[in-house]
Design a protein around this motif. Sequence first.
Motif, PDB file in Angstrom:
ATOM      1  N   ALA A 187       0.695  -0.745  -0.290  1.00  0.00           N
ATOM      2  CA  ALA A 187       0.204  -0.381  -0.466  1.00  0.00           C
ATOM      3  C   ALA A 187       1.002   1.582  -0.242  1.00  0.00           C
ATOM      4  CB  ALA A 187      -0.842   0.312   1.495  1.00  0.00           C
ATOM      5  N   ALA A 188       0.261   1.707  -0.778  1.00  0.00           N
ATOM      6  CA  ALA A 188       0.827   3.624  -0.720  1.00  0.00           C
ATOM      7  C   ALA A 188       0.748   4.112   1.013  1.00  0.00           C
ATOM      8  CB  ALA A 188       0.443   4.974  -2.099  1.00  0.00           C
ATOM      9  N   SER A 189       2.196   4.528   1.195  1.00  0.00           N
ATOM     10  CA  SER A 189       1.683   5.970   2.543  1.00  0.00           C
ATOM     11  C   SER A 189       2.259   7.570   1.915  1.00  0.00           C
ATOM     12  CB  SER A 189       3.587   4.745   3.286  1.00  0.00           C
ATOM     13  OG  SER A 189       3.037   6.345   4.806  1.00  0.00           O
ATOM     14  N   ASP A 190       1.210   7.725   2.631  1.00  0.00           N
ATOM     15  CA  ASP A 190       1.259   9.613   2.983  1.00  0.00           C
ATOM     16  C   ASP A 190       2.454   9.692   3.982  1.00  0.00           C
ATOM     17  OD1 ASP A 190      -0.806  10.240   1.503  1.00  0.00           O
ATOM     18  OD2 ASP A 190      -1.608   9.215   2.643  1.00  0.00           O
ATOM     19  N   ASP A 191       2.920   9.197   4.611  1.00  0.00           N
ATOM     20  CA  ASP A 191       4.209   9.750   5.535  1.00  0.00           C
ATOM     21  C   ASP A 191       5.738   9.073   4.725  1.00  0.00           C
ATOM     22  OD1 ASP A 191       6.645   9.162   7.219  1.00  0.00           O
ATOM     23  OD2 ASP A 191       5.974   7.405   8.480  1.00  0.00           O
ATOM     24  N   PRO A 192       6.174  10.885   4.817  1.00  0.00           N
ATOM     25  CA  PRO A 192       7.056  11.081   4.096  1.00  0.00           C
ATOM     26  C   PRO A 192       8.660   9.762   4.547  1.00  0.00           C
ATOM     27  CG  PRO A 192       6.202  12.901   4.678  1.00  0.00           C
ATOM     28  CD  PRO A 192       5.590  11.530   5.246  1.00  0.00           C
ATOM     29  N   ARG A 193       8.483   9.297   5.476  1.00  0.00           N
ATOM     30  CA  ARG A 193      10.352   8.526   6.350  1.00  0.00           C
ATOM     31  C   ARG A 193       9.576   6.939   5.472  1.00  0.00           C
ATOM     32  NH1 ARG A 193      14.577  11.754   6.485  1.00  0.00           N
ATOM     33  NH2 ARG A 193      14.242  12.903   7.922  1.00  0.00           N
ATOM     34  N   HIS A 194       8.404   6.672   5.489  1.00  0.00           N
ATOM     35  CA  HIS A 194       7.764   5.309   4.819  1.00  0.00           C
ATOM     36  C   HIS A 194       8.918   5.197   3.577  1.00  0.00           C
ATOM     37  CE1 HIS A 194       5.637   1.848   3.916  1.00  0.00           C
ATOM     38  NE2 HIS A 194       5.256   1.358   5.335  1.00  0.00           N
ATOM     39  N   TRP A 195       9.106   3.123   3.773  1.00  0.00           N
ATOM     40  CA  TRP A 195       9.996   2.858   2.550  1.00  0.00           C
ATOM     41  C   TRP A 195       8.662   3.257   1.654  1.00  0.00           C
ATOM     42  CZ3 TRP A 195       7.733  -1.344  -0.378  1.00  0.00           C
ATOM     43  CH2 TRP A 195       7.079  -2.303   0.606  1.00  0.00           C
ATOM     44  N   ASN A 196       7.829   3.198   1.723  1.00  0.00           N
ATOM     45  CA  ASN A 196       6.556   3.034   0.222  1.00  0.00           C
ATOM     46  C   ASN A 196       6.102   4.228   0.308  1.00  0.00           C
ATOM     47  OD1 ASN A 196       6.368   2.000  -1.537  1.00  0.00           O
ATOM     48  ND2 ASN A 196       4.348   0.986  -1.773  1.00  0.00           N
ATOM     49  N   TYR A 197       6.729   5.256   0.333  1.00  0.00           N
ATOM     50  CA  TYR A 197       5.784   7.220   0.512  1.00  0.00           C
ATOM     51  C   TYR A 197       6.256   6.972  -0.938  1.00  0.00           C
ATOM     52  CZ  TYR A 197       6.145  11.967  -0.255  1.00  0.00           C
ATOM     53  OH  TYR A 197       4.859  13.858   0.023  1.00  0.00           O
ATOM     54  N   TRP A 198       4.057   7.158  -1.305  1.00  0.00           N
ATOM     55  CA  TRP A 198       4.155   7.760  -3.025  1.00  0.00           C
ATOM     56  C   TRP A 198       4.776   8.805  -3.624  1.00  0.00           C
ATOM     57  CZ3 TRP A 198       1.313  10.936  -5.474  1.00  0.00           C
ATOM     58  CH2 TRP A 198       1.311  12.335  -5.386  1.00  0.00           C
ATOM     59  N   ARG A 199       5.075   9.311  -3.012  1.00  0.00           N
ATOM     60  CA  ARG A 199       6.184  10.848  -4.015  1.00  0.00           C
ATOM     61  C   ARG A 199       7.083  11.375  -3.582  1.00  0.00           C
ATOM     62  NH1 ARG A 199       6.248  15.892  -5.312  1.00  0.00           N
ATOM     63  NH2 ARG A 199       5.018  16.877  -7.083  1.00  0.00           N
ATOM     64  N   ARG A 200       7.837  10.025  -3.099  1.00  0.00           N
ATOM     65  CA  ARG A 200       9.384  10.296  -2.792  1.00  0.00           C
ATOM     66  C   ARG A 200      10.395  10.132  -4.148  1.00  0.00           C
ATOM     67  NH1 ARG A 200      10.319   6.731  -0.342  1.00  0.00           N
ATOM     68  NH2 ARG A 200      10.349   7.522   2.176  1.00  0.00           N
ATOM     69  N   LEU A 255      13.385  11.786   2.961  1.00  0.00           N
ATOM     70  CA  LEU A 255      14.215  11.017   2.378  1.00  0.00           C
ATOM     71  C   LEU A 255      13.452   9.247   3.559  1.00  0.00           C
ATOM     72  CD1 LEU A 255      17.378  12.055   1.900  1.00  0.00           C
ATOM     73  CD2 LEU A 255      16.092  10.637   0.699  1.00  0.00           C
ATOM     74  N   THR A 256      13.370   8.071   2.915  1.00  0.00           N
ATOM     75  CA  THR A 256      13.657   6.998   3.385  1.00  0.00           C
ATOM     76  C   THR A 256      14.187   6.859   4.777  1.00  0.00           C
ATOM     77  OG1 THR A 256      12.547   5.461   1.715  1.00  0.00           O
ATOM     78  CG2 THR A 256      13.399   4.156   3.853  1.00  0.00           C
ATOM     79  N   ARG A 257      14.116   6.479   6.669  1.00  0.00           N
ATOM     80  CA  ARG A 257      14.677   6.317   7.424  1.00  0.00           C
ATOM     81  C   ARG A 257      14.120   4.723   7.951  1.00  0.00           C
ATOM     82  NH1 ARG A 257      18.563   9.407   9.186  1.00  0.00           N
ATOM     83  NH2 ARG A 257      18.700  11.491   8.274  1.00  0.00           N
ATOM     84  N   ARG A 258      15.162   4.427   8.560  1.00  0.00           N
ATOM     85  CA  ARG A 258      14.532   2.660   9.220  1.00  0.00           C
ATOM     86  C   ARG A 258      14.271   1.691   7.360  1.00  0.00           C
ATOM     87  NH1 ARG A 258      14.575   3.139  14.218  1.00  0.00           N
ATOM     88  NH2 ARG A 258      13.234   1.673  14.857  1.00  0.00           N
ATOM     89  N   PHE A 259      14.772   2.422   6.038  1.00  0.00           N
ATOM     90  CA  PHE A 259      14.387   0.959   5.562  1.00  0.00           C
ATOM     91  C   PHE A 259      14.448  -0.625   5.731  1.00  0.00           C
ATOM     92  CE2 PHE A 259      14.545  -1.209   1.481  1.00  0.00           C
ATOM     93  CZ  PHE A 259      14.047  -1.028   1.291  1.00  0.00           C
ATOM     94  N   LEU A 260      15.099  -0.620   5.954  1.00  0.00           N
ATOM     95  CA  LEU A 260      15.384  -2.235   5.838  1.00  0.00           C
ATOM     96  C   LEU A 260      14.290  -3.128   7.183  1.00  0.00           C
ATOM     97  CD1 LEU A 260      18.803  -3.748   5.460  1.00  0.00           C
ATOM     98  CD2 LEU A 260      16.633  -4.183   4.193  1.00  0.00           C
ATOM     99  N   ARG A 261      14.064  -2.101   8.586  1.00  0.00           N
ATOM    100  CA  ARG A 261      13.767  -2.784   9.614  1.00  0.00           C
ATOM    101  C   ARG A 261      11.951  -2.176   8.736  1.00  0.00           C
ATOM    102  NH1 ARG A 261      13.326  -3.107  15.026  1.00  0.00           N
ATOM    103  NH2 ARG A 261      15.866  -2.458  14.371  1.00  0.00           N
ATOM    104  N   ARG A 262      11.538  -1.147   7.759  1.00  0.00           N
ATOM    105  CA  ARG A 262      10.210  -1.425   7.626  1.00  0.00           C
ATOM    106  C   ARG A 262       9.565  -2.154   6.419  1.00  0.00           C
ATOM    107  NH1 ARG A 262       8.405   5.150   7.829  1.00  0.00           N
ATOM    108  NH2 ARG A 262       8.791   5.270  10.120  1.00  0.00           N
TER     109      ARG A 262
END
Length: 370
Positions: free
Chosen positions: A63-76, A152-159
């Motif tokens: 699913a797309a995320s609106d959280d800019p730090r989420h690994w799947n933030y839709w507009r990054r 920008l992604t943070r804690r990518f692998l964990r998420r």
Amino acid sequence: MPETTLQDTEAREVLGVDGAVFDPLVHNPKNGVTGGVWRVSAGRRSAVLKVLTRNKEATERWAASDDPRHWNYWRREAHVYESGLAQVWQPYGIRAPRLLALVERPDGDAALWLEDVPGEPATAWPLARHVEHARRLGAAQGAVRPDDHPWLTRRFLRRYIGGNTLGQELLDDDEAWRHPLVRDHFPPGLRREMVRLHHDREWFLQVLEDLPRAFCHLDMWPANLRSDGPATVALDWSFAGDGALGEDLGNYLPDSVFDLFVPAARLPEYAAAAYDAYLRGLRESGRDIDERLVRLAVCASAVKYDWLTALMLARAGEEQLDYGGGRPISAELRYRERGLTLAFLAEWAAEARASAPELGFPEPPSGRHR
């Protein structure tokens, strides 16, 4: 096929001619942030159109995320291009496609119109070209440490790993491990090592998060690279962000084999040569760093594939399709090559467990009871 009138208008403005033809390109159709990817041609001109969206139905995993730090933030990816960050590695031989236009659509989607790079995809590169890419990557990541951006992604692998849960209950299921594809093509001892990796997952993630940082692509694999003469063009910057120095290489090497671009039998020599090249690039960049920490990051990156063993167990009875789901491939070949690669990653994991305490990290849980 995209909505015709809107797409034709955009194509006319970007390419300067009418009569554009839209040909779908291979991508991950499950990802909720990708509305589609097309090569758009009109006469002798062409471009690549990628539509970014948060309105597409997708499973929770994608699913797309609106959280800019989420690994799947839709507009990054749009942010990476419009900020110029996609081109910061260009002095070191790695660049992104040129941004031709970014169109904000009335429905809230963002249309990225990008240069159509005609060069050879890395899926067909000889090993020497992969090794040279590793050197360039080391030089770029050693030299470039851009300012942080809120998207920008943070804690990518964990998420990312945390969302990959399919089949995890099968790791302790004897019947799943007796499936002929698994029994015949996974090396002896792999079950023990993959279960151990799963139980040590939190330790590996914490190690990676505490290692020296770099600006990372975080989806670095051959399907996302093209040649442009001597230069390398990196595609799909949708996961870009903070990672451990060496983490991108730790992704690139096994992914070269998992999707059958490099034979698993060549992985040990390939990985050794690419790692040496990456270090050479780091030295060329002038970055002063303990190279043992870089090696630890590469080896600890094995944890990214904790989920893959469970997925292979869960899908052993299904038809095996290539990336994008376009055509079937040999199940025996896939399981043999992936089994050998997982065994290689088990060796990386063992090396990380042994070296981390020597560098000041705690011992892994599974190492405290040996």
